[in-house]
Motif scaffolding. Structure first.
Motif, PDB file in Angstrom:
ATOM      1  N   PHE A 180      40.197  46.191  31.045  1.00 22.56           N
ATOM      2  CA  PHE A 180      38.906  45.869  31.648  1.00 22.56           C
ATOM      3  C   PHE A 180      38.651  46.729  32.876  1.00 22.56           C
ATOM      4  N   PRO A 181      37.395  46.849  33.284  1.00 26.64           N
ATOM      5  CA  PRO A 181      37.072  47.672  34.456  1.00 26.64           C
ATOM      6  C   PRO A 181      37.693  47.104  35.726  1.00 26.64           C
ATOM      7  N   THR A 182      37.932  47.975  36.670  1.00 26.96           N
ATOM      8  CA  THR A 182      38.535  47.548  37.925  1.00 26.96           C
ATOM      9  C   THR A 182      37.638  46.569  38.683  1.00 26.96           C
ATOM     10  N   ARG A 183      38.262  45.634  39.370  1.00 33.69           N
ATOM     11  CA  ARG A 183      37.582  44.836  40.385  1.00 33.69           C
ATOM     12  C   ARG A 183      38.014  45.410  41.725  1.00 33.69           C
ATOM     13  N   PRO A 184      37.157  46.153  42.427  1.00 33.22           N
ATOM     14  CA  PRO A 184      37.568  46.820  43.664  1.00 33.22           C
ATOM     15  C   PRO A 184      38.136  45.871  44.710  1.00 33.22           C
ATOM     16  N   GLU A 185      37.707  44.594  44.669  1.00 30.45           N
ATOM     17  CA  GLU A 185      38.215  43.630  45.640  1.00 30.45           C
ATOM     18  C   GLU A 185      39.653  43.208  45.326  1.00 30.45           C
ATOM     19  N   PHE A 186      40.083  43.424  44.073  1.00 36.22           N
ATOM     20  CA  PHE A 186      41.400  42.967  43.624  1.00 36.22           C
ATOM     21  C   PHE A 186      42.137  44.102  42.905  1.00 36.22           C
ATOM     22  N   PRO A 187      42.404  45.191  43.611  1.00 36.32           N
ATOM     23  CA  PRO A 187      42.981  46.349  42.920  1.00 36.32           C
ATOM     24  C   PRO A 187      44.372  46.103  42.345  1.00 36.32           C
ATOM     25  N   GLU A 188      45.232  45.397  43.084  1.00 39.51           N
ATOM     26  CA  GLU A 188      46.584  45.162  42.585  1.00 39.51           C
ATOM     27  C   GLU A 188      46.574  44.207  41.401  1.00 39.51           C
ATOM     28  N   GLN A 189      45.756  43.154  41.478  1.00 45.86           N
ATOM     29  CA  GLN A 189      45.640  42.228  40.359  1.00 45.86           C
ATOM     30  C   GLN A 189      45.039  42.914  39.143  1.00 45.86           C
ATOM     31  N   THR A 190      44.042  43.788  39.356  1.00 46.17           N
ATOM     32  CA  THR A 190      43.447  44.507  38.238  1.00 46.17           C
ATOM     33  C   THR A 190      44.498  45.329  37.507  1.00 46.17           C
ATOM     34  N   GLU A 191      45.304  46.068  38.262  1.00 48.22           N
ATOM     35  CA  GLU A 191      46.331  46.899  37.631  1.00 48.22           C
ATOM     36  C   GLU A 191      47.347  46.048  36.883  1.00 48.22           C
ATOM     37  N   LEU A 192      47.806  44.980  37.515  1.00 48.11           N
ATOM     38  CA  LEU A 192      48.794  44.113  36.880  1.00 48.11           C
ATOM     39  C   LEU A 192      48.238  43.464  35.621  1.00 48.11           C
ATOM     40  N   PHE A 193      47.018  42.926  35.701  1.00 47.77           N
ATOM     41  CA  PHE A 193      46.454  42.241  34.546  1.00 47.77           C
ATOM     42  C   PHE A 193      46.172  43.231  33.413  1.00 47.77           C
ATOM     43  N   ASN A 194      45.768  44.453  33.742  1.00 52.66           N
ATOM     44  CA  ASN A 194      45.563  45.437  32.682  1.00 52.66           C
ATOM     45  C   ASN A 194      46.886  45.837  32.029  1.00 52.66           C
ATOM     46  N   GLY A 223      39.449  39.603  31.987  1.00 49.30           N
ATOM     47  CA  GLY A 223      40.108  40.058  33.195  1.00 49.30           C
ATOM     48  C   GLY A 223      39.213  40.042  34.409  1.00 49.30           C
ATOM     49  N   THR A 224      37.931  40.298  34.213  1.00 49.66           N
ATOM     50  CA  THR A 224      36.993  40.377  35.340  1.00 49.66           C
ATOM     51  C   THR A 224      36.992  39.097  36.166  1.00 49.66           C
ATOM     52  N   ASN A 225      36.995  37.955  35.501  1.00 44.75           N
ATOM     53  CA  ASN A 225      37.052  36.675  36.209  1.00 44.75           C
ATOM     54  C   ASN A 225      38.497  36.222  36.439  1.00 44.75           C
ATOM     55  N   ASP A 226      39.370  36.563  35.507  1.00 42.34           N
ATOM     56  CA  ASP A 226      40.753  36.094  35.568  1.00 42.34           C
ATOM     57  C   ASP A 226      41.468  36.554  36.837  1.00 42.34           C
ATOM     58  N   VAL A 227      41.201  37.791  37.278  1.00 44.18           N
ATOM     59  CA  VAL A 227      41.924  38.309  38.446  1.00 44.18           C
ATOM     60  C   VAL A 227      41.645  37.495  39.702  1.00 44.18           C
TER      61      VAL A 227
END
Length: 319
Positions: A225-239, A190-194
Motif C-alpha cells: 500500500f502507499p506510504t502514510r507519511p505520518e507513519f513511515p516506520e509502520q508503513t514499511e513494517l506493514f508492507n 494498510g492505510t488505516n491499519d498503520v
C-alpha cells in the motif's frame, strides 16, 4: 472535480476498528509447501493464523525495493484459480477488497464505464474484455468487501456487513464472496491499519483474509500500500508483512509501494494522506506518461497488468 469531492467524503468517514473477539487455530502444514518437481502439483493445505504468533524477525530481511512490482503466477496460485473455476467461481468477476483506497471512483471504475485510453498498453484490452463480458461488470460494481474506514479487522467482522445485502452472521468478506462468486480478489489494506492496529494484529487479520479467500476458491492478489507519511516506520513494517504473507501462501503480489516510490510525493496526496494522487484532469485510466505520474493511474495500470498475468498463466496451463 466531482469525483474528488465524492472520494474525499467517503474517506472522511469514521474509521471502523473491529474488536479482537475471535482467533483461528493453526494448521500443521505450510501453505506454500512444494512437492517434488516431477509430481503433479497439488494444492497445499491452508494454514490458519494464530493471534500473537507474529515474529518481527521474520520480515527483517525483506527489502521492499527488491520485491518485483508485478507478480509471477505460481503453480499454487494457478491451482487456486483453476479449482475455484471448477467449483463454480466466475472467471469474468473479480472482487475489490480494501479500504477507501479501493472503494473510490478512481480505482478501476472508469475502465468499467469505458472511459479509458490504453495507449501503448493496448495489449491489455483482452483483460478489460474478460471482466466486462458478463452481466456483472467487475470494474465498476460495488463490492461489499470494500469501504471507507475498513481495515483488516473489520472486513472479517460481521458487525460491519451491510444488512441490506448480507445475511445474518456474514462478514463483509464472506458476503461479497457469496454474492459475486469471484475468481480473483484484489486485496489491499494498510492505510488505516498503520494507525490503529499493531503489527501482530495486522499480520493475523491479513492472513485470515487470505486463508478465507483461498478456501472460497478465489485467487487472492495482494498489494503493498502507499506510504502514510505520518507513519513511515509502520508503513514499511506493514508492507513487509504484506510481502511475507504473499510469500508464505505463495500467492500473487503487486508491489505498489515500490512502483510509487519515484513519483511526486510517492503518489500520495500531501494534504490528505489517505488519498493517492490523480492527474489534473482526473482521467485515471488514460495511461499517458503524464497521467502515470499519479498514484491512482499507476495502480489502475498495475492492476490490469496483474490480471493479465493471471490470464496468461491460466491460458498457458490450458494450452
Amino acid at each position: 472535480m466531482f469525483k474528488k469531492a465524492f472520494y474525499a467524503a467517503g474517506c472522511a468517514a469514521l474509521l471502523l476498528i473491529a474488536a479482537l473477539a475471535w482467533t483461528m487455530s493453526a494448521g500443521s502444514t505450510p501453505a506454500a509447501a512444494q512437492g517434488d518437481a516431477t509430481e503433479e502439483p497439488t494444492l497445499a493445505p491452508v494454514v490458519d493464523p494464530v493471534l500473537g504468533e507474529f515474529d518481527p524477525a521474520s520480515v527483517e530481511s525483506i527489502d521492499l525495493a527488491e520485491i518485483p512490482i508485478l507478480p509471477e503466477i505460481s503453480a499454487q496460485a494457478r491451482l487456486v484459480y483453476e479449482q475455484g473455476i471448477a467449483a463454480g467461481m466466475n472467471p469474468a468477476v473479480f472482487s475489490k477488497v480494501g479500504d477507501c483506497m479501493t472503494d473510490t471512483p478512481f480505482f478501476l471504475i472508469d475502465i468499467g464505464d469505458g472511459n479509458y485510453d490504453l495507449g501503448e498498453y493496448e495489449d491489455l484490452q483482452p483483460v478489460i474484455d474478460q471482466y466486462t463480458s458478463s452481466d456483472i461488470n467487475a470494474f465498476n460494481r460495488k463490492s461489499q468487501a470494500a469501504a471507507g474506514g475498513f481495515n483488516t479487522a473489520s472486513i472479517v467482522d460481521s458487525m460491519w456487513a451491510n444488512p441490506e445485502f448480507c445475511d445474518s452472521g456474514e462478514t463483509p468478506l464472506s458476503c461479497e464472496f457469496r454474492i459475486a462468486q469471484p475468481s480473483v480478489a484484489l486485496i489491499m489494506f494498510g492505510t488505516n491499519d498503520v494507525q490503529y492496529l499493531d503489527a501482530s494484529q495486522f499480520d493475523f487479520f491479513l492472513r485470515s483474509i487470505v486463508a478465507e479467500t483461498i478456501r472460497n476458491g478465489t485467487l487472492p492478489v495482494l498489494s503493498t500500500f502507499p506510504t502514510r507519511p505520518e507513519f513511515p516506520e509502520q508503513t514499511e513494517l506493514f508492507n513487509k508483512i504484506v510481502v511475507k504473507v504473499a510469500q508464505d501462501y505463495d500467492m500473487p503480489l503487486i508491489n505498489l509501494s515500490r512502483a510509487l516510490a519515484d513519483l511526486p510525493d510517492e503518489g500520495v496526496d500531501p494534504v490528505d494522506t489517505t488519498h493517492m494522487t490523480t492527474p489534473e484532469d482526473e482521467q485515471v485510466a488514460h495511461f499517458t506518461d503524464e497521467a502515470l505520474q499519479s498514484g491512482f493511474s499507476t495502480r489502475n495500470l498495475l492492476t490490469l497488468e496483474a490480471l493479465d498475468a493471471v490470464m496468461q498463466a491460466v491460458s498457458a496451463d490450458e494450452g
